[in-house]
Scaffold this motif. Structure first.
Motif, PDB file in Angstrom:
ATOM      1  N   GLY A 109       6.048  -6.808  46.147  1.00 44.70           N
ATOM      2  CA  GLY A 109       5.345  -6.555  47.449  1.00 44.70           C
ATOM      3  C   GLY A 109       6.053  -5.776  48.381  1.00 44.70           C
ATOM      4  O   GLY A 109       5.405  -5.348  49.360  1.00 44.70           O
ATOM      5  N   ARG A 110       7.500  -5.513  48.137  1.00 46.59           N
ATOM      6  CA  ARG A 110       7.872  -4.406  49.026  1.00 46.59           C
ATOM      7  C   ARG A 110       9.188  -4.106  48.355  1.00 46.59           C
ATOM      8  O   ARG A 110       9.591  -4.377  47.262  1.00 46.59           O
ATOM      9  N   THR A 111      10.080  -3.079  49.075  1.00 42.55           N
ATOM     10  CA  THR A 111      11.126  -2.581  48.603  1.00 42.55           C
ATOM     11  C   THR A 111      12.292  -3.371  49.124  1.00 42.55           C
ATOM     12  O   THR A 111      12.487  -3.809  49.789  1.00 42.55           O
ATOM     13  N   TYR A 112      13.116  -3.677  47.822  1.00 39.96           N
ATOM     14  CA  TYR A 112      14.397  -4.723  48.079  1.00 39.96           C
ATOM     15  C   TYR A 112      15.649  -4.191  47.955  1.00 39.96           C
ATOM     16  O   TYR A 112      16.749  -4.866  47.915  1.00 39.96           O
ATOM     17  N   SER A 113      15.688  -2.838  47.876  1.00 40.32           N
ATOM     18  CA  SER A 113      16.810  -2.151  47.504  1.00 40.32           C
ATOM     19  C   SER A 113      18.077  -2.398  48.544  1.00 40.32           C
ATOM     20  O   SER A 113      19.243  -2.418  47.983  1.00 40.32           O
ATOM     21  N   ASN A 114      17.650  -2.613  49.743  1.00 37.73           N
ATOM     22  CA  ASN A 114      18.796  -2.764  50.625  1.00 37.73           C
ATOM     23  C   ASN A 114      18.511  -4.232  51.211  1.00 37.73           C
ATOM     24  O   ASN A 114      19.234  -4.749  52.303  1.00 37.73           O
ATOM     25  N   ALA A 115      18.001  -5.149  50.374  1.00 38.57           N
ATOM     26  CA  ALA A 115      17.613  -6.539  51.149  1.00 38.57           C
ATOM     27  C   ALA A 115      18.882  -7.555  50.514  1.00 38.57           C
ATOM     28  O   ALA A 115      19.770  -7.118  50.102  1.00 38.57           O
ATOM     29  N   VAL A 116      18.890  -8.523  51.332  1.00 37.87           N
ATOM     30  CA  VAL A 116      19.817  -9.755  51.153  1.00 37.87           C
ATOM     31  C   VAL A 116      18.721 -10.851  50.631  1.00 37.87           C
ATOM     32  O   VAL A 116      17.947 -11.206  51.472  1.00 37.87           O
ATOM     33  N   MET A 117      19.149 -11.603  49.781  1.00 39.28           N
ATOM     34  CA  MET A 117      18.430 -12.480  49.349  1.00 39.28           C
ATOM     35  C   MET A 117      19.386 -13.897  49.020  1.00 39.28           C
ATOM     36  O   MET A 117      20.446 -13.777  48.838  1.00 39.28           O
ATOM     37  N   ALA A 118      18.746 -15.033  49.315  1.00 42.34           N
ATOM     38  CA  ALA A 118      19.447 -16.084  49.106  1.00 42.34           C
ATOM     39  C   ALA A 118      18.857 -17.248  48.458  1.00 42.34           C
ATOM     40  O   ALA A 118      17.549 -17.415  48.243  1.00 42.34           O
ATOM     41  N   TRP A 119      19.625 -18.270  48.065  1.00 40.95           N
ATOM     42  CA  TRP A 119      19.111 -19.568  47.607  1.00 40.95           C
ATOM     43  C   TRP A 119      19.554 -20.678  49.026  1.00 40.95           C
ATOM     44  O   TRP A 119      20.715 -20.502  49.327  1.00 40.95           O
ATOM     45  N   CYS A 120      18.610 -21.229  49.208  1.00 38.34           N
ATOM     46  CA  CYS A 120      18.753 -22.266  50.199  1.00 38.34           C
ATOM     47  C   CYS A 120      18.186 -23.622  49.446  1.00 38.34           C
ATOM     48  O   CYS A 120      17.494 -23.656  48.855  1.00 38.34           O
ATOM     49  N   ARG A 121      18.500 -24.559  50.337  1.00 34.69           N
ATOM     50  CA  ARG A 121      18.142 -25.931  49.944  1.00 34.69           C
ATOM     51  C   ARG A 121      17.871 -26.845  50.855  1.00 34.69           C
ATOM     52  O   ARG A 121      18.510 -26.835  52.106  1.00 34.69           O
ATOM     53  N   GLN A 122      16.990 -27.790  50.939  1.00 39.28           N
ATOM     54  CA  GLN A 122      16.803 -28.886  51.871  1.00 39.28           C
ATOM     55  C   GLN A 122      16.495 -30.134  51.347  1.00 39.28           C
ATOM     56  O   GLN A 122      15.712 -30.282  50.259  1.00 39.28           O
ATOM     57  N   ALA A 123      17.486 -31.124  51.459  1.00 41.74           N
ATOM     58  CA  ALA A 123      17.601 -32.530  51.116  1.00 41.74           C
ATOM     59  C   ALA A 123      16.636 -33.283  52.169  1.00 41.74           C
ATOM     60  O   ALA A 123      16.795 -32.847  53.313  1.00 41.74           O
ATOM     61  N   PRO A 124      15.986 -34.288  51.894  1.00 42.77           N
ATOM     62  CA  PRO A 124      15.305 -35.075  52.902  1.00 42.77           C
ATOM     63  C   PRO A 124      16.192 -35.729  53.894  1.00 42.77           C
ATOM     64  O   PRO A 124      17.446 -36.066  53.876  1.00 42.77           O
ATOM     65  N   GLY A 125      15.800 -35.266  55.156  1.00 44.55           N
ATOM     66  CA  GLY A 125      16.256 -35.680  56.300  1.00 44.55           C
ATOM     67  C   GLY A 125      17.300 -34.702  56.759  1.00 44.55           C
ATOM     68  O   GLY A 125      18.174 -35.176  57.744  1.00 44.55           O
ATOM     69  N   LYS A 126      17.513 -33.705  56.125  1.00 44.45           N
ATOM     70  CA  LYS A 126      18.749 -32.741  56.382  1.00 44.45           C
ATOM     71  C   LYS A 126      18.185 -31.260  56.573  1.00 44.45           C
ATOM     72  O   LYS A 126      16.832 -31.324  56.254  1.00 44.45           O
ATOM     73  N   GLU A 127      18.853 -30.707  57.312  1.00 44.56           N
ATOM     74  CA  GLU A 127      18.447 -29.160  57.709  1.00 44.56           C
ATOM     75  C   GLU A 127      18.480 -28.392  56.380  1.00 44.56           C
ATOM     76  O   GLU A 127      19.396 -28.558  55.474  1.00 44.56           O
ATOM     77  N   ARG A 128      17.774 -27.323  56.695  1.00 48.32           N
ATOM     78  CA  ARG A 128      18.003 -26.332  55.231  1.00 48.32           C
ATOM     79  C   ARG A 128      19.135 -25.596  55.626  1.00 48.32           C
ATOM     80  O   ARG A 128      19.546 -25.127  56.579  1.00 48.32           O
ATOM     81  N   GLU A 129      19.661 -25.320  54.286  1.00 50.23           N
ATOM     82  CA  GLU A 129      21.058 -24.731  54.622  1.00 50.23           C
ATOM     83  C   GLU A 129      21.047 -23.655  53.127  1.00 50.23           C
ATOM     84  O   GLU A 129      20.664 -23.587  52.244  1.00 50.23           O
ATOM     85  N   VAL A 130      21.862 -22.518  53.583  1.00 44.14           N
ATOM     86  CA  VAL A 130      22.043 -21.587  52.575  1.00 44.14           C
ATOM     87  C   VAL A 130      23.324 -21.818  51.672  1.00 44.14           C
ATOM     88  O   VAL A 130      24.227 -22.268  52.197  1.00 44.14           O
ATOM     89  N   VAL A 131      22.741 -21.846  50.449  1.00 45.41           N
ATOM     90  CA  VAL A 131      23.819 -22.133  49.295  1.00 45.41           C
ATOM     91  C   VAL A 131      24.365 -21.251  48.877  1.00 45.41           C
ATOM     92  O   VAL A 131      25.645 -21.144  48.705  1.00 45.41           O
ATOM     93  N   ALA A 132      23.656 -19.903  48.686  1.00 40.05           N
ATOM     94  CA  ALA A 132      24.381 -18.723  47.981  1.00 40.05           C
ATOM     95  C   ALA A 132      23.634 -17.558  48.587  1.00 40.05           C
ATOM     96  O   ALA A 132      22.288 -17.586  48.722  1.00 40.05           O
ATOM     97  N   ALA A 133      24.368 -16.424  48.651  1.00 37.09           N
ATOM     98  CA  ALA A 133      23.442 -15.174  49.277  1.00 37.09           C
ATOM     99  C   ALA A 133      23.952 -13.907  48.438  1.00 37.09           C
ATOM    100  O   ALA A 133      25.148 -13.873  47.938  1.00 37.09           O
ATOM    101  N   ILE A 134      23.017 -12.967  48.192  1.00 38.24           N
ATOM    102  CA  ILE A 134      23.659 -11.806  47.497  1.00 38.24           C
ATOM    103  C   ILE A 134      22.922 -10.414  48.100  1.00 38.24           C
ATOM    104  O   ILE A 134      21.792 -10.635  48.353  1.00 38.24           O
ATOM    105  N   ARG A 135      23.967  -9.292  48.396  1.00 43.59           N
ATOM    106  CA  ARG A 135      23.249  -8.303  48.861  1.00 43.59           C
ATOM    107  C   ARG A 135      22.797  -7.661  47.538  1.00 43.59           C
ATOM    108  O   ARG A 135      23.347  -7.408  46.525  1.00 43.59           O
TER     109      ARG A 135
END
Length: 125
Positions: free
Chosen positions: A24-50
């Motif tokens: 749906g858009r251009t991602y050539s200059n994007a940063v993408m990440a995998w985040c996770r959220q466990a019950p009762g916890k804040e969402r956190e970034v696990v890994a990211a890549i440019r």
């Protein structure tokens, strides 16, 4: 639009591979990440890549076990998760910011503008 897949149930010590297809858009200059959220916890970034240059970030607790990678031609990001632990159990989300900005803290979930649906990863002991 971000479409995540690959979650499931695995025993401790096992592996899973998550995929996130972006469209749906251009991602050539994007940063993408995998985040996770466990019950009762804040969402956190696990890994990211440019997408441009391939610089990566990993949360300390997953270093050496998780690997984030990308396929620029397919606008797809992967998360290979090895040596999984019960504490890795969470809903995993892929996320994207469509451009890189040096003043943005990409190690925090609020940095990302676009989110896919979550995929549940359950690691049994």
């Amino acid at each position: 639009q971000l479409q995540a897949s690959g979650g499931g149930l695995v025993q401790a010590g096992g592996s899973l591979r998550l995929s996130c297809a972006a469209s749906g858009r251009t991602y050539s200059n994007a940063v993408m990440a995998w985040c996770r959220q466990a019950p009762g916890k804040e969402r956190e970034v696990v890994a990211a890549i440019r997408f441009s240059g391939g610089n990566t970030y990993y949360k300390d607790s997953v270093k050496g076990r998780f690997t984030i990678s990308k396929d620029n031609a397919k606008n797809t990001v992967f998360l290979q998760m090895n040596s999984l632990k019960p504490e890795d159990t969470a809903v995993y989300f892929c996320a994207a910011k469509s451009y890189y900005d040096s003043i943005v803290d990409y190690t925090r979930a609020p940095a990302y503008d676009f989110w896919g649906q979550g995929t549940l990863v359950t690691v049994s002991s």
